[in-house]
Design an enzyme around this catalytic site. Structure first.
Site, PDB file in Angstrom:
ATOM      1  N   ARG A 139     -18.396  -6.436  -3.783  1.00 47.20           N
ATOM      2  CA  ARG A 139     -18.457  -5.381  -2.770  1.00 47.20           C
ATOM      3  C   ARG A 139     -19.891  -4.929  -2.517  1.00 47.20           C
ATOM      4  O   ARG A 139     -20.245  -4.583  -1.391  1.00 47.20           O
ATOM      5  CB  ARG A 139     -17.550  -4.216  -3.188  1.00 47.20           C
ATOM      6  CG  ARG A 139     -16.071  -4.555  -2.957  1.00 47.20           C
ATOM      7  CD  ARG A 139     -15.155  -3.623  -3.690  1.00 47.20           C
ATOM      8  NE  ARG A 139     -13.763  -3.747  -3.243  1.00 47.20           N
ATOM      9  CZ  ARG A 139     -12.753  -3.067  -3.784  1.00 47.20           C
ATOM     10  NH1 ARG A 139     -12.979  -2.236  -4.784  1.00 47.20           N
ATOM     11  NH2 ARG A 139     -11.523  -3.228  -3.340  1.00 47.20           N
ATOM     12  N   HIS A 183      -9.025  -6.961  -2.693  1.00 48.47           N
ATOM     13  CA  HIS A 183      -8.114  -6.090  -3.438  1.00 48.47           C
ATOM     14  C   HIS A 183      -7.959  -6.686  -4.829  1.00 48.47           C
ATOM     15  O   HIS A 183      -7.938  -7.910  -4.978  1.00 48.47           O
ATOM     16  CB  HIS A 183      -6.735  -6.029  -2.775  1.00 48.47           C
ATOM     17  CG  HIS A 183      -5.693  -5.438  -3.677  1.00 48.47           C
ATOM     18  ND1 HIS A 183      -5.516  -4.082  -3.806  1.00 48.47           N
ATOM     19  CD2 HIS A 183      -4.818  -6.014  -4.544  1.00 48.47           C
ATOM     20  CE1 HIS A 183      -4.558  -3.848  -4.699  1.00 48.47           C
ATOM     21  NE2 HIS A 183      -4.124  -5.010  -5.165  1.00 48.47           N
ATOM     22  N   ARG A 232     -11.608  -6.390 -11.594  1.00 49.71           N
ATOM     23  CA  ARG A 232     -12.067  -5.134 -10.969  1.00 49.71           C
ATOM     24  C   ARG A 232     -13.592  -5.013 -11.106  1.00 49.71           C
ATOM     25  O   ARG A 232     -14.273  -4.564 -10.189  1.00 49.71           O
ATOM     26  CB  ARG A 232     -11.408  -3.914 -11.637  1.00 49.71           C
ATOM     27  CG  ARG A 232      -9.904  -3.836 -11.496  1.00 49.71           C
ATOM     28  CD  ARG A 232      -9.408  -3.157 -10.260  1.00 49.71           C
ATOM     29  NE  ARG A 232      -9.799  -1.776 -10.091  1.00 49.71           N
ATOM     30  CZ  ARG A 232      -9.454  -1.056  -9.030  1.00 49.71           C
ATOM     31  NH1 ARG A 232      -8.730  -1.596  -8.054  1.00 49.71           N
ATOM     32  NH2 ARG A 232      -9.831   0.188  -8.913  1.00 49.71           N
ATOM     33  N   TYR A 265       0.806  -1.218   0.000  1.00 53.76           N
ATOM     34  CA  TYR A 265       0.000   0.000   0.000  1.00 53.76           C
ATOM     35  C   TYR A 265       0.843   1.273   0.000  1.00 53.76           C
ATOM     36  O   TYR A 265       0.355   2.340   0.400  1.00 53.76           O
ATOM     37  CB  TYR A 265      -0.973  -0.016   1.190  1.00 53.76           C
ATOM     38  CG  TYR A 265      -2.198  -0.884   0.957  1.00 53.76           C
ATOM     39  CD1 TYR A 265      -2.988  -0.733  -0.193  1.00 53.76           C
ATOM     40  CD2 TYR A 265      -2.601  -1.845   1.890  1.00 53.76           C
ATOM     41  CE1 TYR A 265      -4.113  -1.517  -0.408  1.00 53.76           C
ATOM     42  CE2 TYR A 265      -3.736  -2.630   1.681  1.00 53.76           C
ATOM     43  CZ  TYR A 265      -4.493  -2.458   0.530  1.00 53.76           C
ATOM     44  OH  TYR A 265      -5.613  -3.225   0.315  1.00 53.76           O
ATOM     45  N   PHE A 309      -6.560   7.638   5.398  1.00 50.55           N
ATOM     46  CA  PHE A 309      -6.986   6.288   5.763  1.00 50.55           C
ATOM     47  C   PHE A 309      -5.825   5.291   5.793  1.00 50.55           C
ATOM     48  O   PHE A 309      -6.035   4.108   6.045  1.00 50.55           O
ATOM     49  CB  PHE A 309      -8.078   5.787   4.804  1.00 50.55           C
ATOM     50  CG  PHE A 309      -7.669   5.759   3.354  1.00 50.55           C
ATOM     51  CD1 PHE A 309      -7.032   4.648   2.818  1.00 50.55           C
ATOM     52  CD2 PHE A 309      -7.926   6.844   2.510  1.00 50.55           C
ATOM     53  CE1 PHE A 309      -6.657   4.617   1.480  1.00 50.55           C
ATOM     54  CE2 PHE A 309      -7.555   6.826   1.176  1.00 50.55           C
ATOM     55  CZ  PHE A 309      -6.911   5.700   0.658  1.00 50.55           C
TER      56      PHE A 309
HETATM   57  P1  IDP Z   1      -9.316  -0.209  -4.642  1.00 52.72           P
HETATM   58  O1  IDP Z   1      -9.122  -1.267  -3.570  1.00 52.72           O
HETATM   59  O2  IDP Z   1     -10.710  -0.229  -5.183  1.00 52.72           O
HETATM   60  O3  IDP Z   1      -8.267  -0.242  -5.711  1.00 52.72           O
HETATM   61  P2  IDP Z   1      -7.927   2.139  -3.606  1.00 52.72           P
HETATM   62  O4  IDP Z   1      -8.318   3.534  -3.910  1.00 52.72           O
HETATM   63  O5  IDP Z   1      -6.700   1.583  -4.247  1.00 52.72           O
HETATM   64  O6  IDP Z   1      -9.199   1.220  -3.908  1.00 52.72           O
HETATM   65  O7  IDP Z   1      -7.778   2.038  -2.036  1.00 52.72           O
HETATM   66  C1  IDP Z   1      -7.192   0.897  -1.438  1.00 52.72           C
HETATM   67  C2  IDP Z   1      -8.028   0.465  -0.257  1.00 52.72           C
HETATM   68  O8  IDP Z   1      -7.967   1.483   0.739  1.00 52.72           O
HETATM   69  C3  IDP Z   1      -9.519   0.312  -0.559  1.00 52.72           C
HETATM   70  O9  IDP Z   1      -9.854  -0.946  -1.099  1.00 52.72           O
HETATM   71  C4  IDP Z   1     -10.131   0.521   0.802  1.00 52.72           C
HETATM   72  O10 IDP Z   1     -10.037  -0.671   1.590  1.00 52.72           O
HETATM   73  C5  IDP Z   1      -9.202   1.557   1.410  1.00 52.72           C
HETATM   74  N1  IDP Z   1      -9.727   2.910   1.241  1.00 52.72           N
HETATM   75  C6  IDP Z   1      -9.687   3.677   0.120  1.00 52.72           C
HETATM   76  N2  IDP Z   1     -10.255   4.872   0.321  1.00 52.72           N
HETATM   77  C7  IDP Z   1     -10.650   4.878   1.610  1.00 52.72           C
HETATM   78  C8  IDP Z   1     -11.305   5.854   2.430  1.00 52.72           C
HETATM   79  O11 IDP Z   1     -11.634   6.957   2.005  1.00 52.72           O
HETATM   80  N3  IDP Z   1     -11.540   5.479   3.737  1.00 52.72           N
HETATM   81  C9  IDP Z   1     -11.182   4.254   4.237  1.00 52.72           C
HETATM   82  N4  IDP Z   1     -10.563   3.310   3.496  1.00 52.72           N
HETATM   83  C10 IDP Z   1     -10.309   3.622   2.197  1.00 52.72           C
HETATM   84 MG    MG Z   2      -6.224   0.064  -5.543  1.00 51.25          MG
END
Ligand code: IDP
Ligand code: MG
Length: 150
Positions: free
Chosen positions: A102, A115, A85, A49, A57
């Site tokens: 989801r 993920h 996705r 990450y 977050f």
């Molecule tokens: P993704 O998993 O759909 O690719 P990303 O933007 O890459 O989304 O974010 C990684 C992970 O971080 C998300 O799957 C989610 O678990 C967490 N996340 C993203 N945005 C937020 C937020 O605004 N609040 C809390 N957790 C978040």
């Molecule tokens: Mg992502």
């Protein structure tokens, strides 16, 4: 054939959804290439990450992914990155389309079950981070010709 990296996150494992999520990817026609069940270390979580470092977050995300075991996998297929996705749905479960993982199993962005790599570069680097070359299985499936057109 394109490869993508997938995790069933701790909430998916704790809620007994590993099989359900794998079933959806299998049913779609994607082919499993590698899989391992593991407890994610702080170091691996931070590498995975790294792109989110500094975001509000980030701390809770690292805590979430290291809180219990995960199922890490590589799936393969034509347009596998986009397909996976799509099967997972939008990051925020309340914005994810009905029929996606989801949407069907989640409510909160911080407990969104899975993920999946978001592009060819991230897929390649995530697969390299989570798996060694000899853990990736190259195989042909009897049903491939019924899933993948020549
Ligand atoms: P993704 O998993 O759909 O690719 P990303 O933007 O890459 O989304 O974010 C990684 C992970 O971080 C998300 O799957 C989610 O678990 C967490 N996340 C993203 N945005 C937020 C937020 O605004 N609040 C809390 N957790 C978040
Ligand atoms: Mg992502």
């Amino acid at each position: 054939m394109e490869k993508t990296f997938v995790i069933v996150k701790p909430d998916g494992v704790q809620r007994g959804l590993i099989g359900e999520i794998i079933a959806r990817l299998e049913r779609r026609g994607l082919r499993l290439t590698a899989a391992k069940f593991l407890q994610v270390s702080q170091e691996l979580a931070e590498k995975h990450y790294a792109v989110h470092q500094g975001k509000p977050f980030y701390g809770s995300l690292i805590q979430y992914i290291t809180s219990a075991p995960v199922m890490a996998m590589v799936w393969e297929g034509v347009d596998a990155i986009a397909a996976v996705r799509q099967t997972m749905g939008a990051t925020k479960p309340t914005e994810a389309a009905p029929g996606t993982v989801r949407h069907d199993f989640g409510l909160m962005i911080g407990r969104n079950l899975t993920h999946a790599s978001d592009g060819p570069e991230t897929a390649a680097s995530e697969i390299l981070l989570w798996f060694s070359e000899d853990e990736l299985v190259t195989w042909q499936r009897e049903s491939d010709r019924w899933v993948f057109e020549d």
